[in-house]
Design an enzyme around this catalytic site. Structure first.
Site, mmCIF file in Angstrom:
data_model
loop_
_atom_site.group_PDB
_atom_site.id
_atom_site.type_symbol
_atom_site.label_atom_id
_atom_site.label_comp_id
_atom_site.label_asym_id
_atom_site.label_seq_id
_atom_site.Cartn_x
_atom_site.Cartn_y
_atom_site.Cartn_z
ATOM 1 C CB SER A 42 -1.077 -0.084 1.545
ATOM 2 O OG SER A 42 -2.071 -0.793 0.781
ATOM 3 C CE LYS A 45 -4.158 1.674 -1.449
ATOM 4 N NZ LYS A 45 -4.383 0.737 0.203
ATOM 5 C CB SER A 107 -4.715 2.088 3.479
ATOM 6 O OG SER A 107 -4.252 1.323 3.060
#
Length: 375
Positions: A42, A45, A107
């Site tokens: 993640s 991102k 997230s």
């Protein structure tokens, strides 16, 4: 032994890959396998957010615009996927600002997919944008294939390039960077806390993202500010969330306590000069429009060296304010600072006698260089 290697003697980490960078000077205070390739999970991102922030800054996108939550976003990134999500409802329309919060606080994989589809039409096309933008920003080794961190053997980043990306986001988008530091967000009656553990510590942390998947372990792209100094920390490959939290805290505290800034030049100071070929003046003053600082270990007496580098001699007319040179500052063989220098004044074309004299001098230098090269 390099500057970074010397620093490593005073701090150790169980992170397989890590880098600690000073935001203002770009000095690397610590690094360990910082150029190894890792699956970002993640933390990718951060790149997704950069694409969104750029569109907002350029006016191609607005915070109140709405994007639909598609079947793909809901099923692969939302509640049915049993992974990190903002839990946006299928076929609902969500404001871009709420999707940003879902992306960075929760997230949310569903938020990432919705933003990608809304901006580019599909995740694949958005990944193309990510790679193109990454190359523009100098991320030469990182490869992006999806906006939310789905495991893909082709999606890889390095700690060094993610630190560079974080610095760019902080510097370029101050109005939007704040979303990284918000500690909680409620959507669809589901309240979630920011997954970044640094925000709960007394470190001055204000971003950026965590990530973890089985294939790459636990990672972090983080930043904190103390006494006006901002540090950026990136780590990959830790075994669990506890190790990630403890190692991040240890390295950041070490960075804040172990180094001090030295100002070499203030903004506007004359740093040196560049030779002008055939000009009304034989040289032009070079100035910096920003303070030039370096970080050195506390109490260090080691000498620094500096070079002014430019393609020259310059050919008139030379306009004032042109960035025609760079100041490079070294500690040993390690380049600590590389900042542009600008011309302080205009230099007109010189009289015939001056041009003839400079031509003769330049010819002499050229002949000497050729002679030395042959020897």
């Amino acid at each position: 032994m390099t500057f970074a290697a010397r620093a490593q003697q005073t701090v150790q980490t169980s992170a397989p890959s890590a880098i600690l960078m000073d935001y203002d000077t770009g000095s690397v205070l610590f690094e360990k396998n910082a150029d190894d390739l890792w699956t970002p999970a993640s933390t990718v991102k951060v790149m997704t957010a950069e694409i969104v922030f750029q569109a907002l800054q350029e006016g191609r996108l607005h915070l109140d615009d709405e994007f639909s939550i598609s079947e793909t976003a809901w099923r692969e990134g939302g509640a049915p996927a049993h992974a990190s999500a903002m839990f946006a409802a299928l076929n609902s329309r969500v404001r871009v600002e709420d999707l940003i919060r879902g992306l960075l606080i929760d997230s949310g994989n569903d938020a990432a997919i919705a933003l990608a589809e809304g901006i580019a039409g599909s995740e694949g096309t958005f990944a193309t944008l990510m790679n193109r933008r990454g190359r523009e920003l100098g991320l030469t080794r990182s490869v992006f294939t999806n906006p939310w961190g789905k495991d893909d053997p082709d999606q890889k980043v390095t700690a060094r390039e993610m630190a560079q990306l974080a610095a760019h986001v902080i510097r370029t988008y101050p109005d939007y960077y704040k979303y990284f530091g918000e500690k909680e967000f409620t959507w669809n009656k589901i309240h979630q806390l920011n997954r970044n553990p640094l925000l709960t510590m007394d470190l001055g942390a204000d971003g950026l993202k965590t990530g973890n998947i089985d294939e790459s372990g636990f990672g972090l792209v983080g930043s904190a500010v103390q006494s006006g100094q901002r540090l950026i920390l990136v780590m990959y490959g830790l075994k669990n969330a506890t190790d990630r939290q403890n190692e991040a805290r240890k390295i950041l505290l070490w960075g804040f306590r172990s180094f001090e800034a030295r100002t070499l030049f203030e903004a506007g100071d004359e740093v040196g000069s560049a030779r002008v070929y055939g000009g009304a003046s034989s040289d032009v003053r070079l100035v910096t429009d920003q303070p030039v600082k370096v970080l050195v270990p506390v109490g260090s007496t080691e000498k620094l060296t500096a070079n002014i580098v430019y393609d020259g001699p310059l050919v008139p007319p030379v306009e004032a304010g042109q960035a025609l040179a760079h100041l490079r500052v070294y500690r040993g063989k390690i380049e600590m600072v590389n900042v542009p220098l600008k011309t302080a004044e205009r230099v007109e074309v010189g009289p015939l006698q001056r041009r003839a004299l400079d031509a003769g001098l330049e010819l002499g230098r050229s002949l000497i260089q050729k002679y030395l090269y042959k020897r």
